[in-house]
Write a protein that holds these residues in place. Sequence first.
Motif, short mmCIF file in Angstrom:
data_model
loop_
_atom_site.label_atom_id
_atom_site.label_comp_id
_atom_site.label_asym_id
_atom_site.label_seq_id
_atom_site.Cartn_x
_atom_site.Cartn_y
_atom_site.Cartn_z
N ALA A 1 111.31 -15.45 -4.11
CA ALA A 1 112.62 -14.80 -4.29
C ALA A 1 113.14 -14.42 -2.92
O ALA A 1 112.54 -13.60 -2.23
N HIS A 2 114.24 -15.04 -2.51
CA HIS A 2 114.79 -14.74 -1.18
C HIS A 2 116.31 -14.77 -1.22
O HIS A 2 116.90 -15.52 -2.01
N PRO A 3 116.97 -13.96 -0.38
CA PRO A 3 118.43 -13.93 -0.36
C PRO A 3 119.02 -15.27 0.09
O PRO A 3 118.39 -16.01 0.86
N GLN A 4 120.21 -15.55 -0.40
CA GLN A 4 120.92 -16.75 0.04
C GLN A 4 121.38 -16.57 1.48
O GLN A 4 121.74 -15.47 1.91
N ASP A 5 121.36 -17.65 2.23
CA ASP A 5 121.81 -17.58 3.62
C ASP A 5 123.31 -17.37 3.73
O ASP A 5 123.79 -16.71 4.66
N TYR A 6 124.04 -17.90 2.78
CA TYR A 6 125.50 -17.87 2.87
C TYR A 6 126.15 -16.90 1.88
O TYR A 6 127.33 -16.60 1.97
N LEU A 7 125.38 -16.44 0.89
CA LEU A 7 125.94 -15.55 -0.13
C LEU A 7 124.92 -14.44 -0.42
O LEU A 7 123.86 -14.69 -0.99
N HIS A 8 125.25 -13.22 -0.03
CA HIS A 8 124.30 -12.11 -0.16
C HIS A 8 124.32 -11.45 -1.54
O HIS A 8 123.50 -10.58 -1.82
N CYS B 1 126.70 -6.11 -3.10
CA CYS B 1 125.58 -6.29 -2.16
C CYS B 1 125.87 -7.35 -1.11
O CYS B 1 124.97 -8.10 -0.69
N ASP B 2 127.12 -7.43 -0.68
CA ASP B 2 127.51 -8.38 0.37
C ASP B 2 127.60 -7.72 1.73
O ASP B 2 128.19 -8.27 2.67
N LYS B 3 127.03 -6.50 1.82
CA LYS B 3 127.00 -5.73 3.07
C LYS B 3 128.36 -5.16 3.46
O LYS B 3 128.58 -4.77 4.61
N HIS B 4 129.27 -5.09 2.49
CA HIS B 4 130.58 -4.45 2.71
C HIS B 4 130.87 -3.55 1.51
O HIS B 4 130.71 -3.96 0.36
#
Length: 257
Positions: A168-175, A117-120
């Motif tokens: 609950a929110h996504p990390q800014d630096y780690l998805h 789930c890191d967009k790649h």
Amino acid sequence: MRRLALVLALLALSAAQRSCGPEGLQKFYAKIREFAESDDNPFKDEVDEQDQAISRLESRIGIIFAEADKAVNQAEKYAQVLDNLEAQVEGIEGTGCEVGEFNCGDGFTCIDKVLVCDKHNDCKDGYDESEGVCFNPFETDSVWIGTFITDSCTTRQPQNMKLTITDAHPQDYLHSDVSVTAAIYLEASNFGEHVEANFRLHGDYYFGTRQMVFQPPEDDRLGIIIQYDGHHSRDATGWVVRESSLEKCAEIIFHRQ
């Protein structure tokens, strides 16, 4: 002959619309309805037959929809059974990957959990970025009720706990994981003494392992790990673990309200 009668009726209707006005037109429509229902109407038998045919058709359509609903319900039950079996097999056999790795769904390809789930797309078919994998069951405002099955380490020995996800929110630096804040309420009754406790928890939900990991809230350094199996969005199994060794010393069954 019947066509001629129909044409004459249409011409009469057109003339009435032009000359009768609203009140006269209503009277005209009443006359038409009276004629349609009378025995003098040459089409009455055909109309009755059509009404009966329509009624039979509606009845058949109702039966078809009822059968379709049954089929859908049975399919959903079968899908749930299959999900249960798959979850049990995974629980017994594991995913086939090392700790901290993610199985791409093909049974043999493993990638690091931070790549999920890191967009790649790191799995060949993009399974690691699919909607089902990148789903966080511990969303904001969700409430989970935990029932203790075993407990050999907590001092309060609670029977139940209430876990409320406050953010609950996504990390800014780690998805690959979601930052989670929660409030926990414990209630215990032991030896005639009733105990209540409230804590604030901080942790992360990792898509790659489907684990919710809460840091220890007290000096006893006992944390909480909740495992979501990917099949039951409202159920999960959790453990109280010792921070130093990650030893599981209590088991909790969670159900989402």
